[in-house]
Scaffold this motif. Structure first.
Motif, PDB file in Angstrom:
ATOM      1  N   CYS A 218       1.374   3.181 -11.499  1.00 46.01           N
ATOM      2  CA  CYS A 218       0.419   2.418 -10.705  1.00 46.01           C
ATOM      3  C   CYS A 218       0.620   2.732  -9.230  1.00 46.01           C
ATOM      4  O   CYS A 218       1.737   2.678  -8.719  1.00 46.01           O
ATOM      5  N   TYR A 219      -0.473   3.061  -8.548  1.00 47.91           N
ATOM      6  CA  TYR A 219      -0.429   3.403  -7.137  1.00 47.91           C
ATOM      7  C   TYR A 219      -1.335   2.456  -6.344  1.00 47.91           C
ATOM      8  O   TYR A 219      -2.555   2.523  -6.470  1.00 47.91           O
ATOM      9  N   PRO A 220      -0.767   1.535  -5.554  1.00 48.24           N
ATOM     10  CA  PRO A 220      -1.589   0.653  -4.725  1.00 48.24           C
ATOM     11  C   PRO A 220      -2.207   1.432  -3.559  1.00 48.24           C
ATOM     12  O   PRO A 220      -1.492   1.995  -2.730  1.00 48.24           O
ATOM     13  N   ASN A 221      -3.514   1.479  -3.542  1.00 45.56           N
ATOM     14  CA  ASN A 221      -4.265   2.203  -2.522  1.00 45.56           C
ATOM     15  C   ASN A 221      -4.935   1.170  -1.610  1.00 45.56           C
ATOM     16  O   ASN A 221      -5.971   0.621  -1.963  1.00 45.56           O
ATOM     17  N   GLN A 222      -4.298   0.894  -0.467  1.00 48.28           N
ATOM     18  CA  GLN A 222      -4.729  -0.164   0.454  1.00 48.28           C
ATOM     19  C   GLN A 222      -4.674  -1.524  -0.257  1.00 48.28           C
ATOM     20  O   GLN A 222      -3.610  -2.116  -0.338  1.00 48.28           O
ATOM     21  N   ILE A 223      -5.799  -2.011  -0.805  1.00 45.99           N
ATOM     22  CA  ILE A 223      -5.798  -3.328  -1.444  1.00 45.99           C
ATOM     23  C   ILE A 223      -6.134  -3.251  -2.935  1.00 45.99           C
ATOM     24  O   ILE A 223      -6.335  -4.284  -3.575  1.00 45.99           O
ATOM     25  N   VAL A 224      -6.184  -2.042  -3.499  1.00 41.36           N
ATOM     26  CA  VAL A 224      -6.609  -1.890  -4.886  1.00 41.36           C
ATOM     27  C   VAL A 224      -5.653  -0.947  -5.608  1.00 41.36           C
ATOM     28  O   VAL A 224      -5.010  -0.098  -4.974  1.00 41.36           O
ATOM     29  N   ASN A 225      -5.532  -1.123  -6.908  1.00 41.78           N
ATOM     30  CA  ASN A 225      -4.633  -0.285  -7.695  1.00 41.78           C
ATOM     31  C   ASN A 225      -5.394   0.805  -8.439  1.00 41.78           C
ATOM     32  O   ASN A 225      -6.467   0.555  -8.996  1.00 41.78           O
ATOM     33  N   ILE A 226      -4.814   2.001  -8.469  1.00 39.35           N
ATOM     34  CA  ILE A 226      -5.267   3.052  -9.375  1.00 39.35           C
ATOM     35  C   ILE A 226      -4.106   3.365 -10.313  1.00 39.35           C
ATOM     36  O   ILE A 226      -2.946   3.069 -10.004  1.00 39.35           O
ATOM     37  N   CYS A 227      -4.411   3.938 -11.471  1.00 38.82           N
ATOM     38  CA  CYS A 227      -3.381   4.204 -12.470  1.00 38.82           C
ATOM     39  C   CYS A 227      -3.445   5.640 -12.953  1.00 38.82           C
ATOM     40  O   CYS A 227      -4.536   6.201 -13.128  1.00 38.82           O
TER      41      CYS A 227
ATOM     42  N   SER B 253       0.825  -1.196   0.000  1.00 37.64           N
ATOM     43  CA  SER B 253       0.000   0.000   0.000  1.00 37.64           C
ATOM     44  C   SER B 253       0.865   1.254   0.000  1.00 37.64           C
ATOM     45  O   SER B 253       1.824   1.360   0.780  1.00 37.64           O
ATOM     46  N   ASP B 254       0.554   2.191  -0.895  1.00 33.81           N
ATOM     47  CA  ASP B 254       1.254   3.465  -1.055  1.00 33.81           C
ATOM     48  C   ASP B 254       2.634   3.328  -1.697  1.00 33.81           C
ATOM     49  O   ASP B 254       3.367   4.319  -1.789  1.00 33.81           O
ATOM     50  N   MET B 255       3.000   2.130  -2.165  1.00 29.55           N
ATOM     51  CA  MET B 255       4.288   1.942  -2.843  1.00 29.55           C
ATOM     52  C   MET B 255       4.052   2.012  -4.350  1.00 29.55           C
ATOM     53  O   MET B 255       3.523   1.080  -4.950  1.00 29.55           O
ATOM     54  N   ALA B 256       4.433   3.110  -4.962  1.00 29.67           N
ATOM     55  CA  ALA B 256       4.122   3.345  -6.372  1.00 29.67           C
ATOM     56  C   ALA B 256       4.994   2.500  -7.289  1.00 29.67           C
ATOM     57  O   ALA B 256       6.156   2.212  -6.986  1.00 29.67           O
ATOM     58  N   TYR B 257       4.426   2.097  -8.428  1.00 26.52           N
ATOM     59  CA  TYR B 257       5.139   1.364  -9.462  1.00 26.52           C
ATOM     60  C   TYR B 257       5.198   2.206 -10.733  1.00 26.52           C
ATOM     61  O   TYR B 257       4.171   2.690 -11.210  1.00 26.52           O
ATOM     62  N   GLN B 258       6.411   2.372 -11.289  1.00 28.35           N
ATOM     63  CA  GLN B 258       6.556   2.961 -12.617  1.00 28.35           C
ATOM     64  C   GLN B 258       6.499   1.793 -13.596  1.00 28.35           C
ATOM     65  O   GLN B 258       7.502   1.141 -13.892  1.00 28.35           O
ATOM     66  N   VAL B 259       5.312   1.493 -14.103  1.00 27.12           N
ATOM     67  CA  VAL B 259       5.114   0.316 -14.941  1.00 27.12           C
ATOM     68  C   VAL B 259       5.736   0.522 -16.314  1.00 27.12           C
ATOM     69  O   VAL B 259       6.433  -0.340 -16.844  1.00 27.12           O
ATOM     70  N   LEU B 260       5.470   1.680 -16.895  1.00 26.97           N
ATOM     71  CA  LEU B 260       6.037   2.118 -18.161  1.00 26.97           C
ATOM     72  C   LEU B 260       6.333   3.610 -18.023  1.00 26.97           C
ATOM     73  O   LEU B 260       5.872   4.244 -17.070  1.00 26.97           O
ATOM     74  N   PRO B 261       7.090   4.193 -18.939  1.00 26.89           N
ATOM     75  CA  PRO B 261       7.394   5.621 -18.783  1.00 26.89           C
ATOM     76  C   PRO B 261       6.172   6.509 -18.625  1.00 26.89           C
ATOM     77  O   PRO B 261       6.239   7.562 -17.977  1.00 26.89           O
ATOM     78  N   ASP B 262       5.031   6.102 -19.203  1.00 28.89           N
ATOM     79  CA  ASP B 262       3.828   6.924 -19.133  1.00 28.89           C
ATOM     80  C   ASP B 262       2.675   6.218 -18.419  1.00 28.89           C
ATOM     81  O   ASP B 262       1.518   6.612 -18.564  1.00 28.89           O
TER      82      ASP B 262
ATOM     83  N   VAL C 239      -7.218   6.378 -13.783  1.00 29.09           N
ATOM     84  CA  VAL C 239      -8.061   5.195 -13.948  1.00 29.09           C
ATOM     85  C   VAL C 239      -8.372   4.620 -12.572  1.00 29.09           C
ATOM     86  O   VAL C 239      -7.473   4.163 -11.856  1.00 29.09           O
ATOM     87  N   ASP C 240      -9.647   4.677 -12.194  1.00 25.88           N
ATOM     88  CA  ASP C 240     -10.178   4.228 -10.902  1.00 25.88           C
ATOM     89  C   ASP C 240      -9.721   5.141  -9.770  1.00 25.88           C
ATOM     90  O   ASP C 240      -8.768   5.924  -9.908  1.00 25.88           O
ATOM     91  N   THR C 241     -10.427   5.045  -8.641  1.00 21.02           N
ATOM     92  CA  THR C 241     -10.215   6.032  -7.575  1.00 21.02           C
ATOM     93  C   THR C 241     -10.098   5.422  -6.190  1.00 21.02           C
ATOM     94  O   THR C 241     -10.234   6.126  -5.194  1.00 21.02           O
TER      95      THR C 241
ATOM     96  N   THR D  31      -3.479  -4.884 -13.063  1.00 19.18           N
ATOM     97  CA  THR D  31      -4.812  -5.340 -12.721  1.00 19.18           C
ATOM     98  C   THR D  31      -5.323  -4.562 -11.510  1.00 19.18           C
ATOM     99  O   THR D  31      -4.574  -3.848 -10.851  1.00 19.18           O
ATOM    100  N   GLY D  32      -6.612  -4.731 -11.222  1.00 21.39           N
ATOM    101  CA  GLY D  32      -7.187  -3.981 -10.110  1.00 21.39           C
ATOM    102  C   GLY D  32      -6.626  -4.365  -8.763  1.00 21.39           C
ATOM    103  O   GLY D  32      -6.638  -3.559  -7.830  1.00 21.39           O
ATOM    104  N   HIS D  33      -6.129  -5.589  -8.655  1.00 17.38           N
ATOM    105  CA  HIS D  33      -5.567  -6.083  -7.399  1.00 17.38           C
ATOM    106  C   HIS D  33      -4.323  -6.891  -7.716  1.00 17.38           C
ATOM    107  O   HIS D  33      -4.315  -7.716  -8.636  1.00 17.38           O
ATOM    108  N   GLY D  34      -3.260  -6.669  -6.967  1.00 15.60           N
ATOM    109  CA  GLY D  34      -2.019  -7.391  -7.183  1.00 15.60           C
ATOM    110  C   GLY D  34      -0.982  -6.567  -7.918  1.00 15.60           C
ATOM    111  O   GLY D  34      -1.237  -5.454  -8.372  1.00 15.60           O
ATOM    112  N   LYS D  35       0.202  -7.146  -8.056  1.00 14.41           N
ATOM    113  CA  LYS D  35       1.329  -6.445  -8.660  1.00 14.41           C
ATOM    114  C   LYS D  35       1.257  -6.491 -10.187  1.00 14.41           C
ATOM    115  O   LYS D  35       0.695  -7.424 -10.755  1.00 14.41           O
ATOM    116  N   PRO D  36       1.853  -5.493 -10.864  1.00 17.16           N
ATOM    117  CA  PRO D  36       1.946  -5.560 -12.327  1.00 17.16           C
ATOM    118  C   PRO D  36       2.710  -6.810 -12.757  1.00 17.16           C
ATOM    119  O   PRO D  36       3.592  -7.302 -12.044  1.00 17.16           O
ATOM    120  N   VAL D  37       2.387  -7.309 -13.937  1.00 21.48           N
ATOM    121  CA  VAL D  37       3.027  -8.525 -14.425  1.00 21.48           C
ATOM    122  C   VAL D  37       3.404  -8.329 -15.893  1.00 21.48           C
ATOM    123  O   VAL D  37       2.698  -7.658 -16.648  1.00 21.48           O
TER     124      VAL D  37
END
Length: 289
Positions: free
Chosen positions: A37-46, A25-34, A60-62, A251-257
């Motif tokens: 992904c920001y994990p918000n508790q148990i869900v991802n927003i982009c 939670s709150d650990m941001a992922y730079q998935v691609l340059p643009d 994308v999502d809130t 995805t909405g839940h879990g780490k990028p793959v």
């Protein structure tokens, strides 16, 4: 945050904070340059940037209820003080994907887009079916009856996505109808590099298991069982996404793959969807044995 509600905009989750968290939670992922992904508790927003126009980006999502302040903080760390998106796009309207949408719309005054079939759940007209606490899967599933199923009401702030599949402010992306988890669930896809934002059409964590949600143990699974009501449509949606051969998926839940892990996992999910995704029992399970 603004305190006064705009006319015709309501959030039944205002007083329903849900103390669900993961280790990411709150650990941001730079998935691609643009693509951020920001994990918000148990869900991802982009946050998705427009590659053709500087300072143009879409959220994308809130996220979860009562999380608007943490989302704004993460966005300002990424884009600068007082930054806001050109629009919000919702993959669907479940509580963990629209939890902060009313507060964010009040703060930013930006339009929200969703599939036409999802609008009744975003304009206060219809509640989702109740979460299925009887479903087979784990402790989060057993907890699910406490999750909100009432609709937010965004009034005239929410609009249907363009019928031609384009995504406002993101000319390189298109939206794909991926129902099953909800009637109007969508995913976003960019053909150029085969990047996928899947929402909950499939996820990369076993969302029914509290231990795996907390640890974010990575495994490609079907949509969260306790909120999925149409398993035939969910199967078709996963097959359609696998056929796109995505190179990376958020995805909405879990780490990028990425890469082979993604392609192998999706192939396995498609080939063995009944065993991996569909629960052995539950209110919304209706399959022949």
């Amino acid at each position: 945050m603004k305190k006064n509600k705009q006319d015709g905009i309501k959030n039944p989750m205002d007083n329903k904070p849900l103390p669900l968290f993961s280790l990411t939670s709150d650990m941001a992922y730079q998935v691609l340059p643009d693509l951020y992904c920001y994990p918000n508790q148990i869900v991802n927003i982009c946050c998705v940037e427009n590659s053709k126009k500087a300072n143009d980006w879409v959220l994308v999502d809130t996220g979860m209820p009562k999380s608007a302040d943490s989302i704004i903080k993460a966005i300002e760390e990424r884009f600068g003080e007082n930054s806001k998106p050109k629009a919000i796009v919702l993959t669907h309207g479940h509580f963990d994907h629209v939890g902060a949408v009313v507060d964010l719309v009040e703060e930013w005054d930006v339009p929200v887009y969703a599939h036409e079939a999802e609008l009744p759940f975003l304009t206060g007209e219809s509640s989702y079916p109740e979460p299925d606490g009887s479903v087979e899967g784990g402790l989060v599933a057993k907890m699910s009856p406490m999750f909100p199923n009432e609709p937010v009401d965004l009034g005239n702030h929410v609009k249907p996505l363009p019928s031609d599949g384009t995504v406002p402010h993101l000319p390189d992306w298109r939206w794909i109808h991926t129902p099953g988890h909800t009637p109007g669930h969508i995913s976003l896809f960019r053909d150029e590099d085969r990047a996928l934002i899947a929402g909950d059409a499939f996820v990369t964590v076993k969302q029914e298991s509290l231990y795996k949600v907390i640890t974010q143990h990575k495994e490609i699974n079907g949509p969260p069982r306790y909120l999925t009501t149409d398993w035939e449509a969910a199967r078709d949606s996963v097959q359609n996404l696998e056929a796109l051969n995505p190179s990376v998926a958020v995805t909405g839940h879990g780490k990028p793959v990425y890469g082979k892990e993604l392609s192998d996992g999706l192939k396995r999910l498609v080939q063995d969807f009944d065993r991996i995704a569909i629960p052995d029992y539950g209110h919304y399970v209706n399959r022949k044995r």
